[in-house]
Design a protein around this motif. Structure first.
Motif, PDB file in Angstrom:
ATOM      1  N   HIS A 279      14.776   8.405 -10.284  1.00 43.97           N
ATOM      2  CA  HIS A 279      14.070   8.416 -11.573  1.00 43.97           C
ATOM      3  C   HIS A 279      13.021   7.312 -11.734  1.00 43.97           C
ATOM      4  N   PHE A 280      12.568   6.726 -10.626  1.00 44.55           N
ATOM      5  CA  PHE A 280      11.390   5.867 -10.718  1.00 44.55           C
ATOM      6  C   PHE A 280      10.163   6.743 -10.979  1.00 44.55           C
ATOM      7  N   THR A 281       9.192   6.199 -11.686  1.00 38.15           N
ATOM      8  CA  THR A 281       7.956   6.934 -11.950  1.00 38.15           C
ATOM      9  C   THR A 281       6.749   6.109 -11.487  1.00 38.15           C
ATOM     10  N   LEU A 282       5.760   6.800 -10.949  1.00 37.01           N
ATOM     11  CA  LEU A 282       4.543   6.158 -10.480  1.00 37.01           C
ATOM     12  C   LEU A 282       3.719   5.697 -11.683  1.00 37.01           C
ATOM     13  N   THR A 283       3.387   4.383 -11.718  1.00 37.34           N
ATOM     14  CA  THR A 283       2.696   3.835 -12.884  1.00 37.34           C
ATOM     15  C   THR A 283       1.355   3.176 -12.567  1.00 37.34           C
ATOM     16  N   GLU A 284       1.109   2.878 -11.290  1.00 37.38           N
ATOM     17  CA  GLU A 284      -0.129   2.163 -10.971  1.00 37.38           C
ATOM     18  C   GLU A 284      -0.490   2.398  -9.503  1.00 37.38           C
ATOM     19  N   GLU A 285      -1.782   2.410  -9.202  1.00 34.67           N
ATOM     20  CA  GLU A 285      -2.274   2.541  -7.834  1.00 34.67           C
ATOM     21  C   GLU A 285      -3.400   1.546  -7.603  1.00 34.67           C
ATOM     22  N   LYS A 286      -3.472   1.022  -6.366  1.00 38.97           N
ATOM     23  CA  LYS A 286      -4.588   0.144  -6.010  1.00 38.97           C
ATOM     24  C   LYS A 286      -4.819   0.217  -4.509  1.00 38.97           C
ATOM     25  N   PRO A 287      -6.072   0.191  -4.051  1.00 37.62           N
ATOM     26  CA  PRO A 287      -6.367   0.300  -2.621  1.00 37.62           C
ATOM     27  C   PRO A 287      -6.021  -0.982  -1.876  1.00 37.62           C
ATOM     28  N   ASN A 288      -5.651  -0.833  -0.602  1.00 31.42           N
ATOM     29  CA  ASN A 288      -5.311  -1.979   0.241  1.00 31.42           C
ATOM     30  C   ASN A 288      -6.028  -1.805   1.579  1.00 31.42           C
ATOM     31  N   GLN A 289      -6.799  -2.824   1.979  1.00 34.59           N
ATOM     32  CA  GLN A 289      -7.539  -2.788   3.236  1.00 34.59           C
ATOM     33  C   GLN A 289      -7.110  -3.898   4.193  1.00 34.59           C
ATOM     34  N   GLU A 290      -5.988  -4.586   3.896  1.00 34.17           N
ATOM     35  CA  GLU A 290      -5.568  -5.743   4.671  1.00 34.17           C
ATOM     36  C   GLU A 290      -4.612  -5.386   5.803  1.00 34.17           C
ATOM     37  N   TRP A 291      -3.797  -4.356   5.629  1.00 29.59           N
ATOM     38  CA  TRP A 291      -2.677  -4.136   6.558  1.00 29.59           C
ATOM     39  C   TRP A 291      -2.992  -3.156   7.676  1.00 29.59           C
ATOM     40  N   THR A 292      -3.883  -2.231   7.432  1.00 30.14           N
ATOM     41  CA  THR A 292      -4.219  -1.227   8.438  1.00 30.14           C
ATOM     42  C   THR A 292      -5.742  -1.116   8.564  1.00 30.14           C
ATOM     43  N   GLU A 293      -6.186  -0.474   9.646  1.00 30.19           N
ATOM     44  CA  GLU A 293      -7.634  -0.301   9.844  1.00 30.19           C
ATOM     45  C   GLU A 293      -8.229   0.599   8.774  1.00 30.19           C
ATOM     46  N   ALA A 294      -7.498   1.651   8.408  1.00 36.54           N
ATOM     47  CA  ALA A 294      -7.977   2.545   7.347  1.00 36.54           C
ATOM     48  C   ALA A 294      -7.403   2.096   6.001  1.00 36.54           C
ATOM     49  N   GLU A 295      -8.132   2.344   4.975  1.00 36.63           N
ATOM     50  CA  GLU A 295      -7.665   1.976   3.632  1.00 36.63           C
ATOM     51  C   GLU A 295      -6.441   2.805   3.251  1.00 36.63           C
ATOM     52  N   ILE A 296      -5.416   2.153   2.680  1.00 40.90           N
ATOM     53  CA  ILE A 296      -4.236   2.840   2.177  1.00 40.90           C
ATOM     54  C   ILE A 296      -4.087   2.544   0.693  1.00 40.90           C
ATOM     55  N   MET A 297      -3.259   3.316   0.035  1.00 44.91           N
ATOM     56  CA  MET A 297      -3.096   3.178  -1.408  1.00 44.91           C
ATOM     57  C   MET A 297      -1.729   2.576  -1.718  1.00 44.91           C
ATOM     58  N   GLU A 298      -1.754   1.402  -2.339  1.00 43.26           N
ATOM     59  CA  GLU A 298      -0.507   0.806  -2.828  1.00 43.26           C
ATOM     60  C   GLU A 298      -0.137   1.466  -4.156  1.00 43.26           C
ATOM     61  N   GLU A 299       1.178   1.599  -4.381  1.00 41.13           N
ATOM     62  CA  GLU A 299       1.666   2.248  -5.600  1.00 41.13           C
ATOM     63  C   GLU A 299       2.766   1.405  -6.240  1.00 41.13           C
ATOM     64  N   ARG A 300       2.713   1.326  -7.551  1.00 40.23           N
ATOM     65  CA  ARG A 300       3.804   0.699  -8.295  1.00 40.23           C
ATOM     66  C   ARG A 300       4.638   1.791  -8.947  1.00 40.23           C
ATOM     67  N   TRP A 301       5.979   1.672  -8.761  1.00 37.09           N
ATOM     68  CA  TRP A 301       6.933   2.601  -9.348  1.00 37.09           C
ATOM     69  C   TRP A 301       7.879   1.832 -10.248  1.00 37.09           C
ATOM     70  N   ASP A 302       8.153   2.388 -11.442  1.00 40.60           N
ATOM     71  CA  ASP A 302       8.974   1.703 -12.447  1.00 40.60           C
ATOM     72  C   ASP A 302      10.180   2.536 -12.849  1.00 40.60           C
ATOM     73  N   LEU A 303      11.259   1.821 -13.210  1.00 39.48           N
ATOM     74  CA  LEU A 303      12.478   2.463 -13.675  1.00 39.48           C
ATOM     75  C   LEU A 303      13.007   1.741 -14.898  1.00 39.48           C
TER      76      LEU A 303
END
Length: 309
Positions: A279-303
């Motif tokens: 029952h966590f819900t996705l509440t926020e997204e932000k791009p991340n370019q530090e960990w991989t060569e291609a950009e990935i999307m970080e997500e915050r989930w809240d309960l």
């Protein structure tokens, strides 16, 4: 040789073997501890913290009979129960000092009677006998491998390094995360070690090997953060992810947190599915370019824990 002939030879040996052991059992296991009770005492001693259900299933004992036996042992001061730290609904069984004395008497009696049985055999025959026994055990162990020993426990000295290693290795092999991700994990774990107030870190073990982890850290008085949730892909499908998640959420409730959140990345599909299940819900997204060569999307989930149970 046809299968029926193999079967009959095995049955013939089984009848003879049962008769041999039956004579030993009559000498060893007498009142007040018949064979089944002696087996349970031995199981509790060997596992040193098993549940009644685990002992019953391992030994193939009737549920009602097992319940009465455990009550008898408790009444007679042979065992004591201790609430499990991982699952408060479970109680682990241990032998008392009196119980350990009873177990040692059983061992001594068994050794004496087996010694009497083999005293007329030569060393050569004893070697052949034990070698044959080991071969039988080995064959059936291959056909019926022992179940893995699985546990979830609080971290101990030396565990944190394994948790960082597990993250670095798995995320590099599976998702091609670079060294900055491992640095991020190690930095966070180091900060946690400096101040564990309001938090806890657990590791999942299979046969003594650390294969996963999860942690709760204090964000503020009412809010916790779930961190360092990882599970080796070789051990997925064993229910470990579920047990780790339930351990962490139960801890949050015990600590009085009203809210818990986590950060993950969108490519971790199995983890995201588990978060949704709890029952966590996705509440926020932000791009991340530090960990991989291609950009990935970080997500915050809240309960929201106030309405979780």
């Amino acid at each position: 040789m046809e299968t029926i002939q193999f079967i009959e030879k095995i049955r013939k040996f089984n009848r003879y073997y049962a008769n041999v052991l039956g004579k030993i059992d009559q000498q060893i296991y007498h009142q007040p501890f018949p064979l089944t009770e002696a087996r349970v005492i031995t199981e509790i001693n060997n596992k040193n913290g098993c549940t009644a259900t685990e002992a019953r299933e391992n030994l193939g004992i009737d549920r009602g009979y097992m319940s009465r036996m455990i009550q008898k042992f408790e009444d007679e001061g042979i065992i004591y129960k201790k609430q499990s730290e991982e699952d408060k609904r479970q109680y682990l069984l241990y032998l008392t000092d009196h119980g350990k004395e009873i177990y040692q008497d059983l061992v001594n009696n068994s050794r004496r009677e087996v010694g009497n049985m083999i005293k007329a055999l030569s060393n050569r025959d004893l070697s052949k006998l034990t070698s044959s026994m080991e071969q039988i055990e080995s064959i059936f162990s291959i056909e019926n491998p022992s179940p893995s020993t699985v546990s979830i426990r609080s971290f101990q000295p030396g565990d944190v390094g394994f948790v960082a290693h597990l993250h670095g290795r798995l995320y590099d092999e599976t998702y091609k995360f670079g060294p900055m991700f491992e640095y991020y994990v190690m930095k966070g774990l180091t900060e946690f070690m400096m101040n564990t107030d309001g938090g806890q870190l657990w590791v999942a073990e299979v046969n003594g090997e650390i294969v996963g982890s999860i942690a709760i850290t204090k964000y503020n008085e009412k809010t916790a953060q779930l961190r360092w949730f990882v599970l080796d892909e070789e051990y997925q499908g064993m229910g470990l992810g579920k047990r780790l998640m339930e351990t962490a959420i139960h801890f949050c409730k015990e600590q009085g947190y009203q809210h818990v959140f986590l950060w993950t990345v969108s490519i971790l599909n199995k983890a995201r599915h588990l978060y949704q299940k709890y029952h966590f819900t996705l509440t926020e997204e932000k791009p991340n370019q530090e960990w991989t060569e291609a950009e990935i999307m970080e997500e915050r989930w809240d309960l929201d824990l106030s309405s979780y149970y």
